[in-house]
Motif scaffolding. Structure first.
Motif, mmCIF file in Angstrom:
data_model
loop_
_atom_site.group_PDB
_atom_site.id
_atom_site.type_symbol
_atom_site.label_atom_id
_atom_site.label_comp_id
_atom_site.label_asym_id
_atom_site.label_seq_id
_atom_site.Cartn_x
_atom_site.Cartn_y
_atom_site.Cartn_z
ATOM 1 N N GLY A 57 0.808 -1.217 0.000
ATOM 2 C CA GLY A 57 0.000 0.000 0.000
ATOM 3 C C GLY A 57 0.841 1.268 0.000
ATOM 4 N N GLY A 58 2.095 1.162 -0.436
ATOM 5 C CA GLY A 58 2.964 2.332 -0.509
ATOM 6 C C GLY A 58 3.892 2.473 0.685
ATOM 7 N N VAL A 59 3.632 1.690 1.726
ATOM 8 C CA VAL A 59 4.447 1.823 2.945
ATOM 9 C C VAL A 59 5.876 1.352 2.690
ATOM 10 N N THR A 60 6.026 0.237 1.976
ATOM 11 C CA THR A 60 7.356 -0.335 1.750
ATOM 12 C C THR A 60 8.295 0.688 1.114
ATOM 13 N N MET B 140 8.071 3.963 1.108
ATOM 14 C CA MET B 140 8.383 5.094 1.989
ATOM 15 C C MET B 140 9.413 4.686 3.041
ATOM 16 N N VAL B 141 9.257 3.458 3.576
ATOM 17 C CA VAL B 141 10.214 2.975 4.571
ATOM 18 C C VAL B 141 11.600 2.849 3.938
ATOM 19 N N GLU B 142 11.629 2.376 2.705
ATOM 20 C CA GLU B 142 12.923 2.190 2.054
ATOM 21 C C GLU B 142 13.638 3.521 1.851
ATOM 22 N N THR B 143 12.891 4.555 1.509
ATOM 23 C CA THR B 143 13.510 5.875 1.381
ATOM 24 C C THR B 143 14.089 6.328 2.715
ATOM 25 N N ALA B 144 13.310 6.132 3.787
ATOM 26 C CA ALA B 144 13.765 6.565 5.109
ATOM 27 C C ALA B 144 15.051 5.848 5.514
ATOM 28 N N ASN B 145 15.166 4.566 5.136
ATOM 29 C CA ASN B 145 16.326 3.770 5.544
ATOM 30 C C ASN B 145 17.488 3.849 4.558
ATOM 31 N N ALA B 146 17.310 4.559 3.464
ATOM 32 C CA ALA B 146 18.365 4.602 2.452
ATOM 33 C C ALA B 146 19.560 5.395 2.964
ATOM 34 N N LYS B 147 20.704 5.166 2.328
ATOM 35 C CA LYS B 147 21.907 5.903 2.692
ATOM 36 C C LYS B 147 21.676 7.384 2.437
ATOM 37 N N ALA B 148 21.976 8.212 3.430
ATOM 38 C CA ALA B 148 21.659 9.637 3.331
ATOM 39 C C ALA B 148 22.761 10.376 2.587
ATOM 40 N N ASP B 149 22.943 10.031 1.319
ATOM 41 C CA ASP B 149 24.024 10.647 0.561
ATOM 42 C C ASP B 149 23.500 11.450 -0.625
ATOM 43 N N GLU C 178 -0.513 9.937 3.057
ATOM 44 C CA GLU C 178 -0.723 8.773 3.915
ATOM 45 C C GLU C 178 0.338 8.673 5.005
ATOM 46 N N LEU C 179 1.490 9.294 4.766
ATOM 47 C CA LEU C 179 2.545 9.305 5.787
ATOM 48 C C LEU C 179 2.053 10.019 7.042
ATOM 49 N N ALA C 180 1.123 10.950 6.885
ATOM 50 C CA ALA C 180 0.573 11.656 8.045
ATOM 51 C C ALA C 180 -0.597 10.905 8.652
ATOM 52 N N MET C 181 -1.100 9.863 7.936
ATOM 53 C CA MET C 181 -2.279 9.153 8.412
ATOM 54 C C MET C 181 -1.952 7.752 8.933
ATOM 55 N N PHE C 182 -1.160 7.004 8.154
ATOM 56 C CA PHE C 182 -0.896 5.608 8.492
ATOM 57 C C PHE C 182 -0.304 5.402 9.883
ATOM 58 N N PRO C 183 0.655 6.259 10.336
ATOM 59 C CA PRO C 183 1.233 5.998 11.660
ATOM 60 C C PRO C 183 0.179 5.957 12.760
ATOM 61 N N HIS C 184 -0.899 6.750 12.614
ATOM 62 C CA HIS C 184 -1.950 6.759 13.636
ATOM 63 C C HIS C 184 -2.848 5.537 13.530
ATOM 64 N N GLN C 185 -2.785 4.846 12.400
ATOM 65 C CA GLN C 185 -3.645 3.684 12.188
ATOM 66 C C GLN C 185 -2.883 2.377 12.355
ATOM 67 N N GLY C 186 -1.643 2.479 12.825
ATOM 68 C CA GLY C 186 -0.828 1.289 13.044
ATOM 69 C C GLY C 186 -0.397 0.608 11.763
ATOM 70 N N LYS C 187 -0.368 1.366 10.669
ATOM 71 C CA LYS C 187 -0.048 0.743 9.391
ATOM 72 C C LYS C 187 1.380 1.023 8.959
ATOM 73 N N CYS C 188 2.082 1.843 9.729
ATOM 74 C CA CYS C 188 3.375 2.309 9.219
ATOM 75 C C CYS C 188 4.214 2.801 10.384
ATOM 76 N N VAL D 184 7.244 4.596 10.018
ATOM 77 C CA VAL D 184 7.986 5.838 9.790
ATOM 78 C C VAL D 184 7.024 7.031 9.836
ATOM 79 N N THR D 185 7.572 8.211 10.186
ATOM 80 C CA THR D 185 6.751 9.423 10.168
ATOM 81 C C THR D 185 7.525 10.509 9.429
ATOM 82 N N TYR D 186 6.931 11.711 9.365
ATOM 83 C CA TYR D 186 7.581 12.838 8.695
ATOM 84 C C TYR D 186 8.954 13.125 9.271
ATOM 85 N N GLU D 187 9.187 12.738 10.545
ATOM 86 C CA GLU D 187 10.460 13.063 11.191
ATOM 87 C C GLU D 187 11.635 12.294 10.584
#
Lengths: 346, 501
Positions: A100-103, A105-114, A124-134, A136-139
């Protein structure tokens, strides 16, 4: 016979060339991410100097949605124009829509920060964390720019008996629980927008989900199967222009460039802003110099009239939300959806 | 008239436009033939290229990919029992037996190429002549109608599972259950995700398809050809165009399937995967030789292939006349049209007639080019049959992994593919039908979402399904076809015995 052979020959040549080309494309993209680590250390070393040497490799951009959707098209559009403003930049968009798009977004968050792996994130990044679906957050991200922030628009058939937000609300009050409002799935953004509206005006409507997206809502509305919707207007543009549907109001701070005659909820006295956005982001620890290069380029792109026309042609209102403004928008929406979804229980 | 002339100029007099179209068809055929590469992916990849075309040339290229990819799926479906796209899954049922069991790959490919071309051209003509009418039919479809259509489709399970109806129904149920995995859009709740992120969006359909058909086929072939001494095949084709006798036999089937495909294409949200199975089912229903279906019946190839290619013209109808895309591929084309300054929708025909005619003509030309390319490469493709299995199977084996990964760039998809591959292998051994599972997955969420949505509209009253006439008719036919294979023989016994005595 000779002719047929010639065709067959040309064709097979063309096929093998195109195959090679597509394979070639894939290898460069994977090589791009594999080499990213070495390039990253190089640019980290380089960043001690006043200017960084960026980019020296292909930049992979993870799009967490299917090819052809609004997020995909707007992201590819932005990258297409943005590469004109960074010397030697080559963006390689990669779709990773599973989960559902979570994978993605998570991969971007965990990617090498180069700076060689960027990604798109959606509202959905602002919605899913509150629904237990994800998890990662905006932070977890350093935003570069929002390429789309489409407000909820109240859209109804042109022959409906109401011509303004107030008349619509009055009608809903006279007929509680019978007005059928299409949304894009329960617990998804346009359902949340409709629930917010119910709360604000003290009305009650019937929620009808169309899980495959706003195009289905447009078809149902045009076919007269539902009474209205609160949704991103881009799927409805042609019907609105043809006069079969009308927009009563939009949930934005300012009037839309595309529909300058439509009032906002805010100017009618209701402070409601619900927008469906997609942003291009980098992992949060990406070096500031690289972020600056990307944000500068994004800002120039947003002010490029050709790019604006490209968006408008697709029914998207051009927006210019860069860097910290983008972070602020994600943060505010995260808080807002946190409150709303807690009450909604979906 | 000027508009039509301008359209001719756009399509035929500009080498760049015609070249783009032919290039699109060729790329489309390759993308379609390779499992894991989807039509949407091909169109999305070449979408940026459309910017560099002046005017409508880029659109013609996308049209070419769209048509080519639907056709391309049948090539691997027939030769390798590996449908390149979900829309060609039904073609494996009779295509593979005809090509391999009976050693007539040229006949199978010839029939599929002819039917695909006919279906595509037919739907393009419908697009020209009946757009407004078909658009208004499409707009009649609300949730009850979609539900009925899905049930109608699911009822086909009894006819594709030639062995045992009970096993077919069990397979269909497995498919329906798989379709419920993921976020339930009607309530927002998560179902059967077991706390994993991967399952949030449900199982990806294409890896499941590759596993059930291709991977399991490789396993079966390895088993069959173990210790087998290689017998040199040398399939040489005398002709690639289908014989007159075959065409005469299939003419009505092809025509019927083209109509089905065009209408299903015009309904937003339903496409080639559904229309090919429904076309197959109708071909079998009206055939006098039902027992030949599943064992190389020519109609069993013509029906799904005409049915899925006819979707191309149908899908253009809501996109052009309403500005509403029916599927992912037309959504990207809609975007491409808008980038070129066109505004599809009710006003398009008034304001931009030359462009509309160019699209009509382009679609027709794309289908004809597709047929031409198809017929000219059949001789090349059938050589695949001549390759010894010990070389061919490892290649397909690798392709299944590449295809499963390429679809979503996800390694989890590869594991899913392998798991379903083993499942498919054992199901084949026990004579369950993989097609029944596939139909369940394709139609499960369509049926469920629209059933629950319709009840939301009616506040829980079942009467909504009877009050809508289209819906009631579909449900009735579904009921009849679901029970016909069970009740039919029983009734025959009851009625025939007294006559004999």
């Amino acid at each position: 016979m000779k002719f047929k052979k010639a065709i067959a020959l040309c064709l097979s040549a063309a096929l093998s060339v195109s195959l090679l080309a597509s394979c070639g494309g894939n290898t460069t993209s994977s090589a791009g991410s594999a080499d990213a680590s070495s390039a990253g250390s190089a640019s980290a070393a380089g960043s001690q100097a006043t200017t960084v040497d960026y980019p020296t490799k292909d930049i992979t951009v993870i799009i967490p949605k299917n090819p052809g959707g609004g997020t995909d098209v707007s992201t590819r559009g932005l990258l297409q124009y943005m590469k004109n403003y960074i010397d030697g930049a080559n963006f390689v968009p990669t779709n990773k829509p599973d989960g559902g798009g979570v994978t993605g977004m998570v991969e971007t968050a965990n990617a090498k920060a180069d700076g060689y792996t960027l990604g798109a994130v959606t509202v959905e990044l602002a919605m899913f964390p509150h629904q237990g679906k994800c998890t990662v957050t905006y932070e977890d991200y350093a935003p570069i720019c929002a390429q789309i922030a489409a407000p909820a628009a109240l859209i109804v058939p042109a022959d409906a008996p109401y011509n303004s937000l107030q008349e619509f609300v009055d009608y809903c009050k006279e007929n509680p629980g019978t007005v059928q409002m299409g949304n894009s799935g329960m617990g998804a953004i346009w359902h949340v927008a409709t629930v917010q509206m119910e709360k604000e005006f003290g009305i009650e409507v019937k929620h009808i989900p169309y899980p495959n997206g706003t195009a289905d809502i447009a078809a149902a509305l045009t076919g007269g199967h539902i009474d209205g919707t609160l949704a991103d207007p881009s799927s409805f543009v042609s019907q609105v222009q043809a006069g079969t549907l009308k927009i009563l109001a939009i949930m934005a701070d300012e009037r839309s460039v595309m529909f300058p005659d439509v009032p906002t909820f805010k100017e009618l006295g209701y402070d409601m802003t619900i927008r469906s956005w997609a942003c291009v982001v980098a992992p949060k620890d990406t070096p500031a110099e690289i972020l600056q290069i990307l944000r500068d380029a994004a800002e120039k792109t947003c002010n490029d009239p050709e790019y604006q026309e490209y968006l408008m042609n697709q029914g998207i209102d051009p927006v210019c939300i860069i860097g910290d403004d983008c972070y602020q928008m994600m943060e505010e929406d995260h808080a807002m959806f946190g409150e709303v979804l807690a009450e909604l229980d979906v | 008239m000027d508009a039509i002339l301008a359209a001719f100029g756009n399509v035929f007099l500009s080498p760049l436009n015609l070249g783009g179209l032919i290039f699109g068809v060729a790329v489309g055929i390759v993308i379609g033939a390779l499992p894991g590469l989807s039509v949407n992916m091909g169109i999305a990849l070449l979408f940026p290229l459309t910017f560099s075309f002046q005017g409508i040339g880029g659109i013609l290229m996308l049209l070419g990919i769209y048509c080519g990819a639907i056709y391309g799926g049948s090539i691997t479906a027939i030769l390798l029992k590996t449908p390149g796209t979900p829309a060609s899954a039904a073609t494996t049922l009779d295509g593979y037996p005809m090509a391999v069991k009976y050693g007539q790959p040229g006949r199978a490919l010839g029939l599929s190429t002819f039917s695909s071309t006919f279906g595509g051209v037919f739907s393009a003509i419908c697009l020209v002549l009946f757009s407004p009418m078909l658009a208004s039919v499409a707009l009649q479809f609300s949730k009850p109608e979609y539900f009925a259509l899905a049930v109608f489709g699911i009822s086909i399970i009894t006819s594709v599972s030639s062995g045992s109806v009970l096993k077919g129904l069990m397979g269909g149920l497995v498919g329906l259950i798989i379709a419920t995995i993921g976020i339930d859009a009607m309530s927002g709740q998560m179902r059967m995700t077991f706390g994993t992120t991967y399952l949030l969006g449900g199982l990806s359909f294409v890896p499941v398809l590759i596993g059930l058909f291709a991977f399991s086929q490789v396993l079966t072939s390895i088993e069959d050809s173990y210790n087998e001494t290689y017998v040199k095949h040398d399939v040489k084709l005398k002709r690639v165009f289908p014989t007159f006798a075959d065409l005469k036999k299939c003419a009505i089937t092809i025509l019927r399937s083209s109509v089905i495909g065009t209408v299903i294409g015009a309904v937003p949200g339903t496409g080639g995967d559904i229309s090919s199975f429904i076309s197959y089912n109708e071909a079998k229903r009206w055939s006098k030789e039902k027992e030949k279906f599943g064992d190389g019946a020519p109609e069993g190839i013509c029906a799904p292939e005409a049915g899925n290619n006819a979707v191309s013209g149908g899908a253009m109808i809501p996109m052009l006349t309403l500005g509403i895309p029916g599927d992912g591929a037309t959504a990207i084309m809609l975007g491409a049209l808008m980038v070129q300054g066109m505004q599809p929708g009710p006003l398009l025909f008034q304001n931009q007639a030359p462009q509309v005619y160019t699209i009509f003509l382009g679609l027709m030309t794309a289908n004809l080019v597709m047929g031409l390319l198809g017929f000219s490469v059949i001789r090349l493709f059938v050589k695949v049959i001549n390759v010894p299995k010990k070389y061919l199977m490892p290649i397909i084996f690798v392709m299944t992994f590449v295809g499963a990964f390429a679809y979503n760039n996800s390694i989890t998809d590869v594991f899913v593919m392998v798991a379903f591959g083993f499942l498919g292998y054992f199901l084949n051994k026990m004579e369950f039908s993989s097609s029944a599972i596939v139909i369940g997955i394709i139609l499960g969420s369509l049926a469920e979402q629209n059933f629950r949505g319709a009840l939301m509209m009616s506040d829980g009253s079942m009467m909504i399904f009877l009050e809508h006439p289209i819906c009631a008719i579909f449900l009735l036919i579904a009921l009849v076809s679901l029970f016909a294979p069970i009740l039919g023989p029983a009734l025959k016994k009851v009625f025939k015995k007294p006559v004999k005595q």
